[in-house]
Design a protein around this motif. Structure first.
Motif: not given
Lengths: 193, 1323
Positions: B176-184, B201-210
């Motif tokens: 869950l914590y790592t990006p899925n290369p095959n997912g969108s 999805w987060l792309h680093g623009r989340h209030p506290f999820l980095n």
């Protein structure tokens, strides 16, 4: 019975059904499957097996073969086997298509190839539930006699497993005990639903 | 009733939860819980919030399943209504500590769901707004706590089952914590779309999820997971944990290829045997590892690519090479489809036919490795290519890589194809090695001829056959020998390009002929042409490597073409577009930009120049070869078959061939074209399946025909293996078995039928026993059975019974199916199945039985079945059959300790079955016997039934008859004998069994008794007197007296019974059995005084028995002479006092009569002697006068002597014994006129009495007395009585005497009648 069992061989005819039949008689919650692409039964020769789709009722196969050559299929034990099978369930089922049948606790396979296929299939499913499933391979030769022996061994092992609170804690001991008792090698793996 | 309520009100829910709480039985309780769950999940959040505590309460339940279910319910509520997480998460944390592992596991299961949903919701909400609602925030923080808790479980040492799930949880979180290369990488446009969450999805623009932090955490956790598998931690883990770890890690590696580099080193360094403590499950961990590596291998992500070689190597070490290659192929298939579809399709097509030819070539490349090392050899080549890539980082790296991949791919194909053939073959491991060895030897040329010969002669015929067949199969029918010839010429040219001069033509011919039988070798030679220069070049220097890459590709492409040729007939792909292939190769060659192509072509032209030079040189020789080969071909049966087909198929092959050659050796082909061209004109005929079958069949028939001739030539040992192999390996539809069978049976002896049959049987058996799939097993088993049965039947029907072939065959066949045993059974028990076949001679039975005997000795596993056959035969209704079987069973089988008990039991049951009078019972008993001896055998129940019921019927019929007619010889005697003979036979071997017969006897029917009596003399004589028998005799069961008698008679007949026996009998007589009869047989051996004591008993016996006893007594034994003299006997009889001894007078008189009947023993003299003695006895014996009368009747000559006796009786005042007096008078009457003098001696009163009693005497007596000389001598008183006295009153006298006359007349008549009766009886 605490656990749900699945018996798996390649065609869901001989080994898995033998075990299914026996376990069912003993009151286990048991299903059976095949991992092959088709259900193959011996024909008049090696080149002409009788091939059916999974889901074809055993009764249908029985009637079909009885029509084709009752002598041959009686002699090689196919008709009796089908007769037994149709008393157990309607039709052979394919493991890979059994997602709708719910989750099993214990899966028995009777051939390493089948074991690998089951595991591969389980790994390819979305493992979201974190519900563990024990897959055990008991190598059984694919003939009537050995299938009967295998089914009895499977029953014995199932009873051992059923006797413990949770197999996760004692699976090694149970299997080692079984191996020493019956001098049979087991192979197991743990997967998740 | 609960289920009906819908919608559910809160009250109802409450009551439901209460009823759950208070339900006592687990079953209903769980059912209620489920009901509750269903209802709850339909509720809205508001309702639930009130109700949640109720469910928490449920958790306090003492039973594990309820707690588990409660946890599950709470978990599901949480997933549905994330707002409850702050309440639920602490709950789940407590549940983690639950004493019941299943409940704790359930908690983790719920946690991951909850965690995923919370994370997803948090993430998505964060994407859309920079502010998160506080609820969610607290939910998230709770989830983190929960996660930490589970982590601690996962990484704390050994917490069993819970740990497994916790580890899985860690895996899930990492994923869950790592990006899925095959997912969108973009979130779904609208919330709620079912798409797998991807952290990217987060792309680093989340209030506290980095994303970065999460990634770091995932890495850390991964490190922890990996650490577990590292030494020495791994040693403390259980196998199940290891399995789960391996599976999890491989899943992570597969799904997050970025971690490949971290995970794989750990997996690859795992060495299961060294870390699994409980060594039994090394296998399990090993398997998990293997599967993990395989799945990693299948990963197509670029970052996985560098690991492929190491993975392959590791898998090969684990002996999973074949699978690995398959997996790799799949990968390539995927790659190929993108990058070079065309090329791939051609290569993939070759997958199957590329077999040993290429294998051999491959191993050649790898400096001639043995077959098992092939794969590693290939791996090395792979490595080399890897190095190449790195060593030449040129512009064209991409394409080179591609080419390399092609190379390695075709290598992969090779070995995968090889592994598939391995699977098909019985065991081709050694065969492969041998093929390689042959290839190597042939390649060495002349100097290896000797070693070739040694090699051929040193391997077994079977193995050699396999080698030949292995070749046959792979390279193929299209290589007609003429074709091969052409090709070979080329080969020879090139091989010979260095050393051609050294080869004399004869060797070339040898090689050519050899390689036509060993096509792979031909191919090997072929490959040498191109491969060696490649190798040379690779070894020359680093810079050449780049070039060698493509070069080798060309070489392989060439080989691929060859393989395609092979493929053509086998795969029926005649329409393969060869031209495109050629083009393909061309493309390959030209498609290598930036390479030193000129150099490359130079190399080729070098080779070309050399070869063309030589090929012209050799033209003459080759023609010679062609002819000489033609001359040889009849010997080579195998190549000659292929002619037929090759005529249709070879042209195509030839085309390919030549084109293949074109691609590899450029112009050298031109020189060889002339040989090939003529055949190209033959039309291509597509055969239908049927036609192909026919061709194959015809071919096989030709082979068989050829064998009929080569039998004379010798070497059939080798050849028959080949024939058997062919017959079995070719498709079974053709019914080649039948052809083979016909061949064998047409002349069993001259065709080495036995050996050939066994070879075929072993082949089929091997196939049936092989670990293959169900239907091929069954088919082979069925073929095996049919074959064996057919041969056995023919042997039975055509050979004389004395022939041992059948026995030998059955003794040596790998196994005997039931039908064969049935055949044997029918042989041993004729009429068991076909009633018509009664005429079967006894010799056949002997044949069958001796076969059974040898099977029992030779084949312990089927001993019971065979024994059953023999036993069945031993109770056969035909005596001839039965006797043969009984002889076998009793003499040969019974002494075998392992089966004697079984035989005994069977015989006993049969004996008992005979005794049961009731027909129905007999049937039952028999049924039981049959069943008990059936055991595992289920065969032919119909026959069994039939025979039983028929015997049952027989018996009942017999029973009826014996009921109606009481005559002794009822027809059931044979039936009884049928059942009992075996037992009797066993008795002679084990005397103690005899006792059973005594027990059975008392309750047996008349017929059975009769049957027993018939057997006894032979039986007892055979047995002789043993201690066992004595013991039985000393205590016979009641009711068995007759049997005992017969036994004793038999024992004493013609021999002197031992003192022991006599003692035993006497003791028995004294103690238990008062019947004197049992003493009769030993009478002659008893002392006389004892016999005299017994005499009254003897007299009391029935007359016939007495007579028998009498005879024995008088005859005595041969040693000691008569026990009693006839006189003694008679005196003893007279000594019997009926009243005192309690014996009826009639018995005594009968005894007397019996004596008188034997006039040759009881002679006149003896009687006189006896009478002399008797007359002196006081008192006189009761029967004295009777005996006297009988004596006169028997011997009239005794009259004078009798008169003496009578006068002595007168002096003894005989009239005082009234009974004797009557007899005296009778005697006197009978002996008149001689008795007159005696009568006249009587005192007058007695005389008067006498005359009064017997009036008929008076007149003759008076006449006698009237004679002058007598009258004067008579006293007056006598005369007075006679009425001769003058002073007598004759009137009154006469009157009285007249009155008496009537009486005496009567009595006289009586007396006469009596005597005549007696004398008639005596005569």
């Amino acid at each position: 019975m605490k656990f749900r069992y699945a018996m798996v061989c390649s065609s869901n005819q001989n080994r898995s059904m033998e075990a299914h039949c026996l376990l069912k008689k003993q009151g286990f919650d048991v299903s059976s499957y095949g991992t092959g692409t088709h259900v193959k039964l011996p024909g008049p020769s090696l080149r002409e097996p009788n091939v059916y789709e999974f889901g074809t009722p055993y009764k249908h196969m029985f009637d079909d073969l009885r029509r084709k050559d009752p002598e041959l299929y009686k002699r090689n034990g196919i008709l009796p086997m089908l007769k037994r099978n149709l008393s157990v369930k309607l039709a052979p089922q394919r493991w890979q298509d059994n997602a709708a049948d719910g989750y099993f606790d214990i899966v028995f396979t009777f051939e390493e190839k089948v074991f690998d296929m089951v595991l591969e299939d389980l790994h390819n499913r979305d493992q979201v539930l974190l519900k563990s499933v024990l897959v055990i391979n008991l190598e059984v030769k694919d003939n009537h006699e050995e299938a009967a022996v295998g089914a009895r061994l499977a029953l014995d092992l199932c009873e051992q497993i059923e006797a413990v609170e949770s197999w996760e804690d004692s699976v090694d001991d149970i299997l080692i005990c079984f191996e020493n008792k019956h001098r049979r090698k087991l192979l197991y793996s743990i997967s998740f639903y | 009733m609960v289920g009906i309520m819908n919608p559910v009100s809160r009250e109802k829910l409450a009551s439901l939860s209460n009823s759950v709480k208070f339900a006592t039985d687990l079953g209903p309780k769980l059912e209620l819980c489920r009901q509750l769950k269903r209802d709850l999940l339909e509720e809205d959040a508001a309702a639930l919030s009130e109700f949640l505590s109720h469910i928490f309460d449920l958790y306090s339940d003492p039973s594990g399943p309820v707690r588990k279910l409660a946890t599950e319910i709470i978990g599901e509520i949480g997933v549905k209504h994330l707002e409850f997480v702050p309440e639920i998460a602490p709950f789940l944390i407590t549940v983690l500590e639950d004493a019941t592992p299943a409940v704790a596991r359930q908690s983790i299961s719920c946690s991951i769901d909850l965690f995923r949903h919370t994370l997803e919701k948090t993430a998505i909400q964060g994407l859309h707004s920079s502010e998160l609602d506080s609820d969610l925030e607290s939910s998230w923080s709770w989830m983190l706590k929960l996660k930490e808790k589970i982590y601690s479980i996962a990484f704390q040492p050994g917490s069993g089952g819970v740990k497994l799930v916790a580890l899985k949880f860690v895996e899930a979180v990492i994923l869950l914590y790592t990006p899925n290369p095959n997912g969108s990488s973009e979130p779904p446009p609208n919330e709620g779309t079912p798409i797998e969450f991807n952290i990217s999805w987060l792309h680093g623009r989340h209030p506290f999820l980095n994303v970065g932090d999460l990634s770091i955490e995932a890495s850390q956790r991964l490190v922890l997971l990996l650490d577990q598998l590292r030494f020495p931690t791994v040693k403390s883990l259980t196998t199940s944990v290891i399995v789960v770890l391996i599976n999890s890690l491989s899943a992570i590696a597969k799904k997050r290829p970025a971690y490949y580099g971290r995970i794989l080193p750990v997996l690859l360094s795992l060495d299961p045997p060294s870390f699994v403590i409980k060594e039994v499950h090394v296998y399990g961990a090993n398997n998990a590892l293997k599967n993990a590596l395989l799945s990693c291998l299948q990963c197509s992500h670029p970052s996985a690519a560098p690991w492929r070689d190491r993975l392959l190597g590791a898998l090969k070490d684990m002996e999973a090479g074949g699978l690995a290659e398959v997996a790799l192929n799949q990968v390539h298939k995927v790659n190929g489809s993108v990058e070079d579809e065309k090329d791939h399709s051609s290569v993939i097509k070759e997958e199957k036919p590329m077999t040993k030819a290429c294998d051999a070539a491959g191993s050649n490349v790898g400096r001639k490795r043995s077959g098992t090392e092939d794969s590693s050899g290939l791996a090395e080549t792979g490595d080399v290519s890897g190095k190449r890539v790195r060593s030449t980082p040129s512009v064209s790296e991409e394409s080179t890589k591609e080419l390399n991949r092609n190379t390695s791919m075709s290598q992969g194909d090779i070995s995968s194809a090889q592994s598939t053939t391995r699977k098909v073959d019985v065991d081709t491991g050694p065969v492969q090695q041998l093929v390689a060895m042959f290839g190597a030897l042939v390649a060495q040329g002349e100097k290896a001829v000797g070693s070739l010969g040694i090699l051929i002669s040193s391997i077994s015929a079977d193995l050699l056959a396999e080698v030949v067949m292995a070749n046959m199969r792979n390279l193929p029918p299209t290589h007609s020998h003429t074709d091969a010839d052409d090709e070979l010429l080329e080969d020879m040219c090139i091989v010979g390009s260095n050393t051609q001069a050294k080869y004399p033509p004869s060797f070339l011919v040898d090689v050519v002929s050899l390689s036509s039988t060993f096509p792979p070798i031909a191919a090997l030679l072929n490959s040498q042409q191109s491969v060696p220069n490649e190798i040379v070049k690779t070894e020359v220097g680093e810079e050449v490597d780049v070039m060698a890459g493509p070069n080798s590709t060309v070489a392989y492409a060439g080989m691929a073409h060859e393989a395609e040729n092979a493929l053509l007939p086998g795969m029926e792909k005649i329409d393969v577009p060869t031209p495109s292939d050629i083009q393909d190769v061309g493309n390959l060659e030209s498609g290598i930009p930036g390479l030193d192509s000129s150099f490359h072509y130079d190399g080729l032209s070098d080779a070309q120049a050399a070869s063309s030079l030589v090929s012209t040189d050799l033209e003459d020789t080759s023609q010679e070869q062609g002819t000489s080969f033609g001359g040889k071909s009849p010997l080579h049966v195998l190549p000659s078959i292929s002619i037929e087909r090759s005529e249709e198929l070879s042209p195509k092959a030839a085309v390919n061939d030549s084109s293949g050659v074109v691609s590899s050796t450029a112009t050298s082909v031109v020189s060889s074209h002339p040989f090939v061209l003529p055949k190209m004109s033959a039309p291509v005929v597509n055969l239908s399946d049927d036609q192909k079958d026919d061709v194959q069949k015809l071919a096989y028939i030709r082979i068989i025909e050829a064998y009929k001739q080569i039998a004379v030539a010798g070497g059939s040992q080798v050849r028959s293996s080949l024939l058997a192999y062919l017959g079995v390996e070719l498709p079974s539809e053709l019914d080649l078995h039948k052809l083979l069978r016909d061949h064998i049976l047409s002349d069993y002896i001259n065709h080495e039928g036995h050996e050939l049959t066994l070879r075929v049987l072993y082949r089929l058996f091997g196939e049936a026993e092989e670990e293959s799939d169900f239907f091929s097993c069954t088919t082979a088993a069925s073929a095996y059975e049919t074959f064996l049965l057919a041969v056995a039947e023919t042997l039975r029907d055509t050979f004389p019974p004395s022939d041992k072939s059948l026995s030998k065959l059955l003794g040596e066949a790998p196994c005997l199916p039931k039908s064969v045993l049935n055949l044997l059974e029918c042989l041993c028990s004729p009429g068991i199945s076909e009633k018509a076949e009664e005429s079967q001679s006894g010799d056949r039975v002997t044949q069958g039985l001796s076969t059974v005997w040898s099977l029992i000795l030779l084949r312990p596993p089927i001993r019971d079945v065979c024994l059953k056959i023999a036993l069945q035969s031993a109770v056969h209704h035909l005596e001839e059959v039965r006797m043969k079987a009984i002889r076998l069973v009793a003499n040969k089988l019974y002494p075998l300790p392992s089966i004697s008990q079984q035989i005994e039991d069977f015989a006993r049951e049969m004996l008992l079955s005979a005794v049961n009078i009731d027909a129905a019972e007999i049937t039952d008993a028999e049924g039981l016997i049959i069943e008990s001896h059936k055991d595992s055998e289920l065969e032919k129940p119909s026959h069994e039934h039939q025979s039983v019921s028929s015997t049952g019927k027989d018996i009942s019929a017999i029973f009826h008859q014996s009921e109606t007619s009481q005559s002794g010889s009822s027809p059931s005697v044979p039936e009884a004998q049928r059942c009992m003979s075996l037992y009797f036979a066993l008795c002679t071997k084990k005397h103690s069994l005899f006792g059973q017969i005594f027990i059975v006897y008392s309750s047996a029917s008349k017929a059975v008794k009769q049957a027993i009596h018939r057997h006894i003399p032979i039986l007892v004589r055979t047995m002789g007197l043993s201690s066992d028998l004595l013991e039985i005799i000393s205590d016979p069961p009641t009711g068995s007296e007759n049997l005992l008698m017969q036994v004793l008679q038999t024992l004493t007949e013609g021999t002197v019974p031992s003192a022991e026996l006599i003692f035993t009998i006497k003791k028995l007589f004294d103690s238990k059995l008062k019947d004197v009869e049992i003493l009769v047989p030993v009478l002659p051996f008893l002392p006389g005084d004892e016999v005299l004591l017994l005499f009254p008993y003897l007299v009391n016996l029935p007359l016939d028995k007495f007579q028998a006893a009498l005879t024995r007594l008088l005859q005595g034994s041969s040693q000691s002479g008569p026990v009693l003299s006839p006189a003694e006997v008679l005196i003893a009889i007279h000594g019997i006092d009926p009243e005192r001894d309690g014996i009826p007078l009639k018995k005594v008189t009968d005894a007397c009569n019996a004596c008188f009947e034997q006039r040759h023993i009881f002679t006149q003299q003896i009687l006189a002697k006896v009478l002399n003695q008797l007359v002196e006895q006081i008192p006189l014996p009761l029967l004295f006068m009777r005996t006297v009368l009988q004596a006169i009747g028997a011997f009239p000559g005794l009259v004078g002597f009798i008169m003496e006796i009578l006068s002595r009786l007168v002096s003894k005042q005989i009239w005082k014994y009234p009974k004797l007096w009557v007899g005296f008078l009778k005697c006197a009457f009978l002996t008149k006129p001689q008795s007159f003098s005696v009568l006249l001696q009587l005192p007058p009163p007695q005389l008067e009495n006498a005359l009064n009693r017997t009036a008929a005497l008076k007149a003759p007596l008076v006449a006698h007395a009237s004679q002058e000389n007598i009258r004067t001598s008579l006293p007056r008183s006598v005369l007075a009585v006679l009425g001769l006295s003058p002073e007598s009153q004759p009137s009154s006298q006469v009157q009285t005497s007249q009155a008496h006359t009537g009486d005496t007349n009567n009595s006289e008549k009586d007396a006469v009648a009596e005597i005549s009766k007696e004398s008639s009886g005596a005569s």
